[in-house]
Design an enzyme around this catalytic site. Structure first.
Site, PDB file in Angstrom:
ATOM      1  N   ASP A  11       0.905  -1.270  -0.044  1.00  0.00           N
ATOM      2  CA  ASP A  11       0.003   0.217  -0.118  1.00  0.00           C
ATOM      3  C   ASP A  11       0.833   1.357   0.022  1.00  0.00           C
ATOM      4  OD1 ASP A  11      -2.620   1.567   0.467  1.00  0.00           O
ATOM      5  OD2 ASP A  11      -1.663   1.824   2.506  1.00  0.00           O
ATOM      6  N   ASP A  13      -0.419   5.110   0.448  1.00  0.00           N
ATOM      7  CA  ASP A  13      -0.727   6.298   1.562  1.00  0.00           C
ATOM      8  C   ASP A  13      -0.996   5.880   3.029  1.00  0.00           C
ATOM      9  OD1 ASP A  13      -0.982   8.972   2.579  1.00  0.00           O
ATOM     10  OD2 ASP A  13      -2.416   9.633   1.106  1.00  0.00           O
ATOM     11  N   ASP A 207      -1.274  -0.296   6.208  1.00  0.00           N
ATOM     12  CA  ASP A 207      -1.710   0.271   7.511  1.00  0.00           C
ATOM     13  C   ASP A 207      -3.171   0.199   7.848  1.00  0.00           C
ATOM     14  OD1 ASP A 207      -2.882   3.607   6.952  1.00  0.00           O
ATOM     15  OD2 ASP A 207      -2.177   2.462   5.156  1.00  0.00           O
TER      16      ASP A 207
END
Length: 263
Positions: A11, A13, A207
């Site tokens: 991932d 951002d 995240d």
């Protein structure tokens, strides 16, 4: 570390950067993976940028990246439609990344009787665009949503995401879209197919329990949660309870992650 994992879907951002600021250790993580010849792809729900734009954004922060390493929800959506109905008529509500992806997939961009309506983030969204989308769907067009994110992080605070715009279209039409991006497994399958690997041979790094980790579980991939963005040590238990999924590994930061996957 699971020795069956041969590649990683990473991932962006919240995992490698926040806006224009690199998260400490992101450059080292990618450098070490490249040095060891471990395949990786950057996988993002962001439909506004082209893969070339994403690679440039990463390079500007000192994170090594090539456009062919980037999988966006826009490119996956275009591929999804092109496989079902090659060369069909598509109306797009979105930005450069989505429009470019649809064109490069050989689809006909139109505002007249489309077969599909594809919607992503559109920061120029208007009442007229909502009206058009509703009429296209009432006319029989299939509804495709690049990603369901309700909010986007920015340097000035949170912004409405593609999912928020979709909520208006869904309320107007009653139509439920095919969702391409995380937590759907469609984007993950697009990425694992590009790697030429089975889902169980790949691990998702992210995240966000709601998107990254849930998508990995839905796709049958391994999952590694980093506490670098949406999910933190403070809210982890809440996310574990609300999602009903559990990551295979949890790392407090990217330095710990790098040590675990490259030792």
């Amino acid at each position: 570390m699971n020795e069956a994992w041969k590649a990683f879907l990473i991932d962006l951002d919240g995992t490698l950067y926040h806006g224009t600021h690199m998260i400490p250790g992101a450059d080292e993580l990618i450098r070490r993976l490249n040095e060891k010849g471990i395949p990786l792809l950057f996988v993002t729900n962001n439909s506004s940028r082209t893969p070339e734009d994403v690679a440039v954004h990463l390079e500007h922060m000192g994170i090594a990246a090539e456009p062919d390493q980037v999988c966006t929800s826009a490119v996956a959506a275009a591929q999804y439609i092109a496989e079902i109905a090659p060369g069909c008529r598509v109306a797009a509500i979105g930005e450069k990344g989505l429009l470019t992806a649809l064109d490069q997939a050989g689809l006909q961009l139109t505002h007249d009787q489309p077969d599909y309506v594809v919607q992503g983030i559109d920061r120029a969204f208007t009442y007229d665009k909502l009206t058009e989308a509703a009429r296209w769907i009432f006319g029989g067009a299939q509804y495709i949503l690049t990603n369901p994110d309700l909010l986007l992080p920015s340097q000035d605070g949170l912004l409405p995401g593609a999912g928020t715009l979709s909520a208006a279209i869904r309320a107007a039409t009653g139509a439920e879209p095919v969702v391409i991006g995380k937590p759907s497994g469609i984007l993950m399958k697009f990425a694992t197919d590009r790697l030429g690997l089975r889902a169980q041979d790949v691990a998702v790094i992210g995240d966000n329990m709601l998107t990254d980790i849930t998508a990995g579980v839905n796709a049958g991939c391994g999952t590694i949660l980093t506490l670098t963005g949406v999910t933190t040590a403070e809210n982890l238990d809440t996310f574990l309870a609300s999602t009903g999924v559990k990551p295979d590994m949890i790392c407090s930061d990217l330095h710990e992650l790098t040590q675990l996957i490259t030792r």
